[in-house]
Structure formats: C-alpha cells, structure tokens
Design an enzyme around this catalytic site. Structure first.
Site, PDB file in Angstrom:
ATOM      1  N   HIS A   4       0.852  -1.194   0.000  1.00 18.30           N
ATOM      2  CA  HIS A   4       0.000   0.000   0.000  1.00 18.30           C
ATOM      3  C   HIS A   4       0.879   1.231   0.000  1.00 18.30           C
ATOM      4  O   HIS A   4       1.985   1.227   0.574  1.00 18.30           O
ATOM      5  CB  HIS A   4      -0.877   0.050   1.250  1.00 18.30           C
ATOM      6  CG  HIS A   4      -2.164  -0.689   1.153  1.00 18.30           C
ATOM      7  ND1 HIS A   4      -2.773  -1.260   2.253  1.00 18.30           N
ATOM      8  CD2 HIS A   4      -2.995  -0.945   0.105  1.00 18.30           C
ATOM      9  CE1 HIS A   4      -3.897  -1.846   1.886  1.00 18.30           C
ATOM     10  NE2 HIS A   4      -4.058  -1.666   0.593  1.00 18.30           N
ATOM     11  N   CYS A  41      -2.371   2.766   9.220  1.00 17.19           N
ATOM     12  CA  CYS A  41      -3.333   1.728   8.833  1.00 17.19           C
ATOM     13  C   CYS A  41      -4.539   1.731   9.769  1.00 17.19           C
ATOM     14  O   CYS A  41      -5.658   1.446   9.346  1.00 17.19           O
ATOM     15  CB  CYS A  41      -2.683   0.349   8.858  1.00 17.19           C
ATOM     16  SG  CYS A  41      -1.511   0.045   7.526  1.00 17.19           S
TER      17      CYS A  41
END
Length: 264
Positions: free
Chosen positions: A157, A257
């Site tokens: 990511h 996150c």
C-alpha cells in the site's frame, strides 16, 4: 478508528502476515488504545466504529474510505477476506450524517493507497488498488490525482511507503516522507521533482513501518522502532511521538493503517 476486538492473523494477504505465529489480542487492543489515546491527548477527535466478528483486519480503518471536503469515496477490497468490511464502513458514514457517500466500481483500498497533500491526491497502485480507480477518485472527489507505482510487495500500500508531513497551504508547499526504493524509477523521479525537500527514509525505518506514520503538521506519530526517521524529523522542527504497534504489525499494519483521517 476500529478497536481490534477480533484481531487475528488467520490468513496471509501480504508478506508480513504469518498465520503460524501466535497473536495476542489483548496486547493488540492495548497498543491500539495507546494510539487512540495519543490522538486525543494531541487534541484530535477520535470516532470509533464497532468491529465485526469474522473481519479481523477491520482494525485497519484507513482502508475504509477517502474523505475530502466531506465527500466520501468508499472502498472495494481486492482480498475476499476483507470484502465484507466495505459495507460496514459505508453504513457508518451514512449513519453519522455523511450524505455524499459513493462506493467505487474498481478495486480501491482507500487511504491505504491515497494520500492527500492539500492540493493533489497521491495514489498508489501495483499490488492492491486498480490504476483505473485513480481516475474514478478524481471524478468522484473532484481533486487532481497523481499515480505512483509500487514495486516492492512488502510495501503493498502507498501508506506503507509514504506519508504527508504537512499539507499545502497558501504560504507553504506540502511536505512528505517516503522510502524511495518502494517505488518504480519513474515514480521516484516524479516524487523528487514535486517534493524536493521530502524526508527520505532508509531501509530500517521502512521495515518497521516507519512510513506508516500520521502527522498533523507538527506532531508525527511513528512506530517506536523508527528512531532514525524520528531524529531526522525532530531536526526539522517536527515533534515525533513514538508508539508501540508491534502486535498489529503482525498483520501488516501500523499507526496510519489504524487511522482514517476525515476531512470535513
């Protein structure tokens, strides 16, 4: 944020996850609580969503949506194990008064792959979010989008390899920190051109999820192991705030996150 009440590593959808290694749910919850309390101590408002059984990665709320100017672009996950999260988060937005909530048609893992600089939405692709989702985000959110290609599967990511230190203002450009080796050669050149004063991280800081940081423009929340990056940021006037996220890192996550930033 979403408490990790049902946190587990029962499957592997990124290189950091190992189902054979034990997970301490109580420790994960304590670490998450510490992170939440840091945000509150720094003066930020933290809203929580109730976790759901069978969705152990729901704690990683950054993947739930992208919110700019009160408009919400929801998420659509690549891994079937996480697909069910999208509807729970969509309902949360609707139930909390967000009227402009649009779900994507392409794979879009939200702030996992989108980073708002105040002017441009940096958008990652290569492992999770579809390249076509970048154009969709531009159309729905009405902001310019810049595509960046990730090439190292450990940094699957964008938010594992880059974060915004301070958003652009009328008097100052945006500043970012990133790990160059996570990006393709072309993307590295683009980042160097757009952000010549970026803070560059080394391999040790990247491997402990040091680039999965959260900054409010002054205070920068980082994993406790990211010492070199913290020293570099402190030397440039930022206030590093170190937090232990070692248990959550077993699922491939860190401070960012766990944190969806809502820009109303």
């Amino acid at each position: 944020m979403c408490p990790p009440r049902y946190f587990a590593v029962d499957y592997a959808i990124n290189p950091w996850m190992d189902p054979s290694q034990p997970v301490d749910v109580a420790r994960a919850l304590a670490q998450w609580t510490g992170l939440r309390d840091i945000y509150r101590r720094l003066g930020h408002t933290v809203e929580e969503i109730e976790p759901r059984p069978g969705l152990p990665d729901m704690v990683f709320a950054a993947n739930s949506g992208t919110v700019i100017g009160g408009r919400v672009l929801g998420s659509r996950f690549r891994a079937r194990e996480r697909a069910g999260e999208a509807e729970h988060f969509r309902r949360w937005f609707v139930e909390h008064g967000y009227r402009d909530v649009i779900m994507p048609s392409r794979i879009n893992e939200a702030e996992g792959d989108f980073a708002w600089t105040g002017r441009i939405l940096l958008a990652g692709t290569g492992f999770r979010t579809d390249p076509e989702a970048h154009a969709e985000a531009q159309e729905i959110l009405g902001v310019p989008v810049l595509s960046l290609r990730l090439v190292d599967p450990r940094y699957y990511h964008l938010d594992t390899a880059l974060f915004v230190l301070s958003e652009e203002t009328e008097s100052a450009p945006a500043r970012i920190a990133y790990y160059p080796q996570a990006f393709s050669a072309g993307s590295q050149r683009v980042l160097a051109r757009l952000f010549p004063d970026a803070v560059l991280a080394g391999v040790a800081d990247a491997e402990c999820f040091g680039l999965n940081g959260v900054s409010d423009g002054r205070n920068v929340v980082l994993p406790v192991e990211a010492t070199a990056l913290a020293e570099r940021l402190a030397a440039q006037g930022y206030e590093p705030v170190l937090v232990d996220i070692s248990e959550l890192r077993k699922a491939g996550g860190g401070p960012k996150c766990c944190t969806l930033e809502i820009r109303k």
